[in-house]
Design a protein around this motif. Sequence first.
Motif, PDB file in Angstrom:
ATOM      1  N   PHE A   1       2.847  -5.380  -2.909  1.00  0.00           N
ATOM      2  CA  PHE A   1       1.963  -4.773  -1.925  1.00  0.00           C
ATOM      3  C   PHE A   1       1.892  -5.580  -0.634  1.00  0.00           C
ATOM      4  O   PHE A   1       1.062  -5.293   0.229  1.00  0.00           O
ATOM      5  CB  PHE A   1       0.563  -4.613  -2.516  1.00  0.00           C
TER       6      PHE A   1
ATOM      7  N   GLY B   1      -7.181  -1.878   4.592  1.00  0.00           N
ATOM      8  CA  GLY B   1      -6.997  -2.880   3.548  1.00  0.00           C
ATOM      9  C   GLY B   1      -7.742  -2.529   2.269  1.00  0.00           C
ATOM     10  O   GLY B   1      -7.262  -2.807   1.165  1.00  0.00           O
TER      11      GLY B   1
ATOM     12  N   ARG C   1      -5.121   0.935  -4.265  1.00  0.00           N
ATOM     13  CA  ARG C   1      -3.801   1.226  -4.844  1.00  0.00           C
ATOM     14  C   ARG C   1      -3.375   0.099  -5.781  1.00  0.00           C
ATOM     15  O   ARG C   1      -2.869   0.347  -6.882  1.00  0.00           O
ATOM     16  CB  ARG C   1      -2.772   1.420  -3.726  1.00  0.00           C
TER      17      ARG C   1
ATOM     18  N   GLU D   1      -1.746   6.462  -6.552  1.00  0.00           N
ATOM     19  CA  GLU D   1      -1.813   5.498  -5.451  1.00  0.00           C
ATOM     20  C   GLU D   1      -1.668   6.203  -4.100  1.00  0.00           C
ATOM     21  O   GLU D   1      -2.331   5.848  -3.118  1.00  0.00           O
ATOM     22  CB  GLU D   1      -0.735   4.436  -5.632  1.00  0.00           C
TER      23      GLU D   1
ATOM     24  N   GLN E   1      -6.074  -4.719   7.388  1.00  0.00           N
ATOM     25  CA  GLN E   1      -5.124  -5.098   6.345  1.00  0.00           C
ATOM     26  C   GLN E   1      -4.912  -6.598   6.324  1.00  0.00           C
ATOM     27  O   GLN E   1      -4.315  -7.173   7.240  1.00  0.00           O
ATOM     28  CB  GLN E   1      -3.789  -4.390   6.556  1.00  0.00           C
TER      29      GLN E   1
ATOM     30  N   THR F   1      -5.533  -0.233   0.432  1.00  0.00           N
ATOM     31  CA  THR F   1      -4.441  -0.952  -0.224  1.00  0.00           C
ATOM     32  C   THR F   1      -4.914  -1.602  -1.523  1.00  0.00           C
ATOM     33  O   THR F   1      -4.226  -1.552  -2.548  1.00  0.00           O
ATOM     34  CB  THR F   1      -3.865  -2.024   0.716  1.00  0.00           C
TER      35      THR F   1
ATOM     36  N   LEU G   1       3.011   5.020   2.544  1.00  0.00           N
ATOM     37  CA  LEU G   1       2.742   3.827   1.765  1.00  0.00           C
ATOM     38  C   LEU G   1       3.669   2.686   2.183  1.00  0.00           C
ATOM     39  O   LEU G   1       4.760   2.920   2.702  1.00  0.00           O
ATOM     40  CB  LEU G   1       2.954   4.110   0.271  1.00  0.00           C
ATOM     41  N   PRO G   2       3.243   1.430   1.922  1.00  0.00           N
ATOM     42  CA  PRO G   2       4.145   0.307   2.174  1.00  0.00           C
ATOM     43  C   PRO G   2       5.458   0.502   1.428  1.00  0.00           C
ATOM     44  O   PRO G   2       5.475   0.951   0.272  1.00  0.00           O
ATOM     45  CB  PRO G   2       3.364  -0.897   1.636  1.00  0.00           C
TER      46      PRO G   2
END
Length: 549
Positions: free
Chosen positions: A438, A512, A518, A31, A413, A515, A13-14
């Motif tokens: 995020f 993306g 999440r 997530e 993304q 993301t 994850l980021p």
Amino acid sequence: MPRPFLAAALLALPLPLAAQTDLPPAVTAAEANVSADSIRAYDKYLSDDLLEGRYPGQRGGELAAKYIASQFESYGLKPGGDHGTYFQQVDFTSVKADPIKTTFTLVPKSGAPIKLKFADDFVVFNSQLTPSATINAPIVWMGYGITAPEFQWDDYAGIDVKGKVILCIVNDPPSDDPNFFGGKSLTYYGRWTYKFEQAARKGAVGALIIHRTDLAAYGWDVVRNSNSAEKTFLAHDANPRLEAASWIQLDVAKQIFAASGTDLDTEFAAAGKHGFKARELPVKLDATVISTVRNFQSPNVIGILPGTSPAPDQAVIYTGHYDHLGVKADAKPGEDAIFNGAGDNGTGTAMIMEMARAVTSAKLSPPHSMIFAAVTAEEQGLLGSAYLSQHPPLPIGQINLDLNFDEILPFGQGDQLHASGSQRTSFYPTLEATAKRFGYSVPAPRPDTGGGYYRSDHFSFAHAGVPAFSVGQGGTYKGHDAAWSQAQGAAYNKNDYHNVSDNFKPEWDFVGNATLCRLGIELGWKSVTSPPIEWKAGDEFAAARKASK
């Protein structure tokens, strides 16, 4: 399909999200459970030829609904539909104009009749839902066709349109003042739906909306594809309706004005100014509208993760439409005829499904309910979501937020979060802060010149008072420059939107989309653990919110 171990997923994850400590472990786990590959798989199936364009009430639409329901059941969501099922059945009546037998002829007071060609010059549907309608009535030039007391504007003042056909412009009167028809932003008064509704309320038998691409924000291809196919209505809607609800090409409008001794540019300019006076033109419309009428049902598909709090619910609802345009009626032999709708809205439906899977697999126990709704008949005028907002699985005043997912194109993304309308709610600071974690920036709200806010399913909930907006991404996509990023969206809008070319593409990158899932889970959690979300004071939906409580 196989799932990565949670620890590995967390590492993937980021960093800002993985490093968070202010969320319960189950939310972080949910997530982490989100998979771009799962979203890809859902979208690929939903946009397969097998589902025949997912048209409401037809085989493909039923297959899509059953597929979504089976997934909701496998996740362990509680059924939110009728009689303990996942299906909320909606009764519809549809009409489809016969392109051969349906005729439009302009009959000037002087000069030869002008025959128009279906699909090339005009499209029409009979919203009175009868097999045939015959019209021979004068055309009344109505300017923008708007009655807006709050702006001291009434195009219908001083003229009787009963039994007549109105001619009007799409969009609002031009304005740079945000306190006058929203300035550069389109209001509901500018939407084609309002134009037809108001004409019917005033007793007109028909309405001709003049299409102009810059004002409508879409080309004639979109109008033709959306309106020459079957048109669907809620079966038990008692509101007034038109016998001929029609769009016409700009060149047709020029012919009408020329036959009336004036010109389009002069009339358009006058219509946008205070003091405009509607008038009957020396041109009649001689029309026959022959339609096939069909009654059918198509379901909204609803699954619920119930809240644990004994207090009145304060739910979040995730919405996205699963329907599309079906099969092209006039396709030539060997021509691609299926509107697969991979982007619109296989993507959003897949994301609703993936968020539902992620939260249930993490054993999330929210204090208030999380509702997942794949809605039908969006392409027919937001009908499925309109019905759902009128018949929600819990009182509408107990829904704290609607997050809608519609046409989120898988280009990778992005670095910007798009959530038009969120700035109108008290939830906006939370959205901004969450987006930042995020890695998204949130661009300053721009004028909604195309009226996009009124064109997706969140509007149905906003109209019922629920704070609501759609979530998407854009900006510059990772690994590409700004020019590439802008070109992808422009190419889709030009070539694929509401076209048979909106097919699943193997090269699509769903990172993306994952993301955003999440982020959607986190926004949903924060909405069910926050104070009641409200529209800002003076917003057009604030009164409905107050009435729903």
